[in-house]
Design a protein around this motif. Structure first.
Motif, short mmCIF file in Angstrom:
data_model
loop_
_atom_site.label_atom_id
_atom_site.label_comp_id
_atom_site.label_asym_id
_atom_site.label_seq_id
_atom_site.Cartn_x
_atom_site.Cartn_y
_atom_site.Cartn_z
N THR A 176 -10.79 -10.37 -4.72
CA THR A 176 -12.26 -10.38 -4.65
C THR A 176 -12.78 -8.95 -4.49
O THR A 176 -12.09 -8.05 -4.02
CB THR A 176 -12.76 -11.21 -3.47
OG1 THR A 176 -12.23 -10.65 -2.25
CG2 THR A 176 -12.30 -12.66 -3.60
N ARG A 177 -14.05 -8.76 -4.86
CA ARG A 177 -14.69 -7.46 -4.70
C ARG A 177 -14.74 -7.07 -3.22
O ARG A 177 -14.54 -5.91 -2.86
CB ARG A 177 -16.10 -7.51 -5.30
CG ARG A 177 -16.83 -6.17 -5.25
CD ARG A 177 -18.19 -6.28 -5.90
NE ARG A 177 -18.09 -6.62 -7.31
CZ ARG A 177 -17.91 -5.73 -8.29
NH1 ARG A 177 -17.79 -4.44 -7.97
NH2 ARG A 177 -17.84 -6.12 -9.54
N ALA A 178 -15.01 -8.05 -2.37
CA ALA A 178 -15.08 -7.77 -0.93
C ALA A 178 -13.75 -7.27 -0.40
O ALA A 178 -13.69 -6.39 0.46
CB ALA A 178 -15.52 -9.02 -0.18
N LEU A 179 -12.65 -7.82 -0.91
CA LEU A 179 -11.32 -7.42 -0.45
C LEU A 179 -10.94 -6.04 -0.98
O LEU A 179 -10.31 -5.24 -0.28
CB LEU A 179 -10.29 -8.46 -0.90
CG LEU A 179 -8.86 -8.31 -0.36
CD1 LEU A 179 -8.84 -8.54 1.15
CD2 LEU A 179 -7.92 -9.29 -1.05
N LEU A 180 -11.34 -5.74 -2.21
CA LEU A 180 -10.93 -4.50 -2.86
C LEU A 180 -11.83 -3.32 -2.47
O LEU A 180 -11.42 -2.16 -2.62
CB LEU A 180 -10.94 -4.67 -4.39
CG LEU A 180 -9.88 -5.64 -4.92
CD1 LEU A 180 -10.12 -5.93 -6.39
CD2 LEU A 180 -8.49 -5.07 -4.71
N GLY A 181 -13.04 -3.60 -1.99
CA GLY A 181 -13.92 -2.53 -1.56
C GLY A 181 -14.73 -1.95 -2.70
O GLY A 181 -14.64 -2.36 -3.86
N ALA A 182 -15.53 -0.95 -2.36
CA ALA A 182 -16.46 -0.35 -3.32
C ALA A 182 -15.72 0.41 -4.42
O ALA A 182 -16.23 0.54 -5.54
CB ALA A 182 -17.42 0.59 -2.60
N ARG A 183 -14.50 0.91 -4.13
CA ARG A 183 -13.73 1.66 -5.13
C ARG A 183 -12.38 0.96 -5.31
O ARG A 183 -11.40 1.29 -4.65
CB ARG A 183 -13.53 3.10 -4.67
CG ARG A 183 -14.85 3.83 -4.46
CD ARG A 183 -14.62 5.24 -3.99
NE ARG A 183 -13.92 6.04 -5.00
CZ ARG A 183 -13.56 7.32 -4.81
NH1 ARG A 183 -13.82 7.91 -3.66
NH2 ARG A 183 -12.94 7.98 -5.77
N PRO A 184 -12.31 -0.01 -6.22
CA PRO A 184 -11.07 -0.75 -6.44
C PRO A 184 -9.92 0.18 -6.84
O PRO A 184 -10.14 1.22 -7.47
CB PRO A 184 -11.42 -1.70 -7.60
CG PRO A 184 -12.91 -1.81 -7.54
CD PRO A 184 -13.41 -0.47 -7.08
N PRO A 185 -8.70 -0.15 -6.47
CA PRO A 185 -7.55 0.68 -6.84
C PRO A 185 -7.45 0.87 -8.35
O PRO A 185 -7.65 -0.07 -9.13
CB PRO A 185 -6.36 -0.12 -6.30
CG PRO A 185 -6.94 -1.00 -5.24
CD PRO A 185 -8.31 -1.33 -5.69
N VAL A 186 -7.14 2.10 -8.74
CA VAL A 186 -7.01 2.40 -10.17
C VAL A 186 -5.70 1.84 -10.72
O VAL A 186 -5.65 1.35 -11.85
CB VAL A 186 -7.07 3.93 -10.39
CG1 VAL A 186 -6.82 4.26 -11.87
CG2 VAL A 186 -8.41 4.48 -9.93
N HIS A 187 -4.65 1.90 -9.91
CA HIS A 187 -3.35 1.38 -10.32
C HIS A 187 -2.87 0.34 -9.30
O HIS A 187 -3.30 0.34 -8.15
CB HIS A 187 -2.33 2.51 -10.43
CG HIS A 187 -2.68 3.53 -11.46
ND1 HIS A 187 -2.64 3.27 -12.81
CD2 HIS A 187 -3.11 4.82 -11.33
CE1 HIS A 187 -3.01 4.35 -13.49
NE2 HIS A 187 -3.30 5.30 -12.61
N VAL A 188 -1.98 -0.54 -9.75
CA VAL A 188 -1.51 -1.61 -8.90
C VAL A 188 -0.88 -1.07 -7.62
O VAL A 188 -1.11 -1.58 -6.52
CB VAL A 188 -0.51 -2.51 -9.66
CG1 VAL A 188 0.14 -3.51 -8.72
CG2 VAL A 188 -1.21 -3.25 -10.79
N GLU A 189 -0.08 0.00 -7.74
CA GLU A 189 0.58 0.55 -6.56
C GLU A 189 -0.41 1.04 -5.52
O GLU A 189 -0.10 1.08 -4.32
CB GLU A 189 1.51 1.71 -6.97
CG GLU A 189 2.76 1.29 -7.71
CD GLU A 189 2.52 1.09 -9.21
OE1 GLU A 189 1.35 1.17 -9.64
OE2 GLU A 189 3.51 0.86 -9.94
N ASP A 190 -1.61 1.40 -5.96
CA ASP A 190 -2.62 1.87 -5.01
C ASP A 190 -3.15 0.75 -4.13
O ASP A 190 -3.87 1.02 -3.14
CB ASP A 190 -3.80 2.50 -5.77
CG ASP A 190 -3.37 3.71 -6.60
OD1 ASP A 190 -2.38 4.36 -6.21
OD2 ASP A 190 -4.01 3.98 -7.63
#
Length: 297
Positions: free
Chosen positions: A168-182
Motif C-alpha cells: 500500500t501507499r501508506a506502507l511504502l511512504g511518500a517515496r516508494p523504493p526504487v528497487h526491490v532491495e531498497d
C-alpha cells in the motif's frame, strides 16, 4: 465373487492412506468405504490393510493385489476415454483444475461467456496446490503454472504470468523504493514452507535476504487481502494486484514470470465438451495476455 467396483475403493485407500480421505476422493461417506473394503476382504478371504496410527498400510495380500487392481483401473479408464471420445456435442461435465487465485478471481468472473456459448456444459473448477491426476480422471483439464512433467499428457503453452512485489501507499511512504532491495526492512508477507519451492517464493527469499515475514500463508488470496490491509509487502500476480490500489515495488523487470500450460489426457483432447473448454481457456488467456504477464513484469 467380488464386485469389480470395490477395487476403486481399495485403490483410493491405498493412495490416500485413510478411509476418510478415500471417501472424500470417491465422494461417498466413510461408512460406505469401510463397508466396501470389508466386503472385498471377505470375498478375497484376506486382510488387505493394516490399520496403523500413521494410516492404512498394505498387507502382503494387499501388495499382491495392487498391480492387478491398477491394471483393471487402467483398462476401465481406457474404455471410458474411448466412449467419451465419441461425443459430438459440447455438453456434459468437464472438470478443470487450477491454482486457487486463478480459479476464484480470474476464471470465475469470466465463465458466463463460456456458458453463453455452450449452455449444455457443466464445469467443475477444482482449486488448490495439490496436483490432480489426469490419467486417473481426477480432472479432465489442468491449467498449470509450469510445464506438466507427467508422461503421456498432451499439453500446450498458453502464455505467461508475471509476479512482482506490491504494497500500500501508506506502507511504502511518500517515496516508494526504487528497487526491490531498497524495501528491506518493510514488513513482509510470504507463502508458507509448503510452497517455498515456487519460483516467486525463491525470488522473494533471494531479494529480501533474511527478512522474517510477519505473515505466512498457502493462499494467494490471503496474502493479497493482507497486503491490501497494509500488513506488509507481498509477491502477487500482476493481473491481481494492478488496479487494486496496491503499488508495485521496484523497476520494470524486477519480478518473476511463470509459464501457463494447459494439459489433458491425449485420449480426451478431441472430446467435444473438453475441446470447447480448452479452446475457451486458450482464447481467454491470449486475449488477456498483456494483463496476465504484467505490463512492466
Amino acid at each position: 465373487m467380488f464386485d469389480w467396483s470395490d477395487l476403486r475403493v481399495f485403490l483410493a485407500i491405498q493412495r490416500t492412506g485413510s478411509l476418510s480421505a478415500a471417501a472424500r476422493t470417491l465422494r461417498v461417506n466413510q461408512t460406505t468405504v469401510g463397508r466396501r473394503l470389508a466386503e472385498l476382504e471377505q470375498a478375497l478371504g484376506a486382510r488387505l490393510f493394516d490399520r496403523l496410527p500413521a494410516g492404512m498400510v498394505l498387507t502382503g495380500a494387499g501388495e499382491e493385489l495392487l498391480p492387478h487392481a491398477l491394471g483393471v483401473e487402467e483398462r476401465a479408464l481406457a474404455v471410458e476415454r474411448a466412449v467419451s471420445a465419441r461425443d459430438s456435442a459440447p455438453s456434459g461435465v468437464v472438470r478443470l483444475t487450477c491454482v486457487e487465485s486463478l480459479g476464484s478471481r480470474f476464471l470465475a468472473p469470466r465463465l458466463g461467456e463460456l456458458h453463453s456459448r455452450h449452455p449444455g456444459l457443466r464445469l467443475e473448477v477444482l482449486t488448490g496446490s495439490h496436483v490432480l491426476d489426469l490419467t486417473r480422471r481426477e480432472s479432465d483439464l489442468a491449467l498449470r503454472l509450469g510445464k506438466p512433467v507427467e508422461p503421456g499428457l498432451a499439453s500446450r503453452k498458453l502464455g505467461r504470468m508475471g509476479f512482482a512485489l506490491y504494497g500500500t501507499r501508506a506502507l511504502l511512504g511518500a517515496r516508494p523504493p526504487v528497487h526491490v532491495e531498497d524495501a528491506r526492512g518493510i514488513p513482509l508477507l510470504a507463502f508458507d514452507e509448503s510452497l517455498a519451492h515456487l519460483p516467486e517464493s525463491r525470488w522473494l527469499a533471494k531479494v529480501m535476504g533474511e527478512a522474517v515475514p510477519v505473515l505466512r500463508s498457502n493462499s494467494t488470496s490471503v496474502l493479497f487481502e493482507a497486503a491490501l490491509a497494509g500488513l506488509g509487502l507481498a509477491v502477487l500476480p500482476c493481473w491481481l494486484a494492478e488496479g487494486s490500489g496496491l503499488m508495485r515495488v521496484g523497476a520494470a523487470g524486477e519480478g518473476v514470470e511463470r509459464e501457463m500450460w494447459l494439459a489433458v489426457h491425449p485420449d480426451l483432447r478431441r472430446v467435444a465438451r473438453i475441446r470447447a473448454v480448452a479452446d475457451f481457456l486458450a482464447g481467454l488467456i491470449a486475449r488477456e495476455g498483456p494483463r496476465l504477464a504484467g505490463a512492466s513484469a
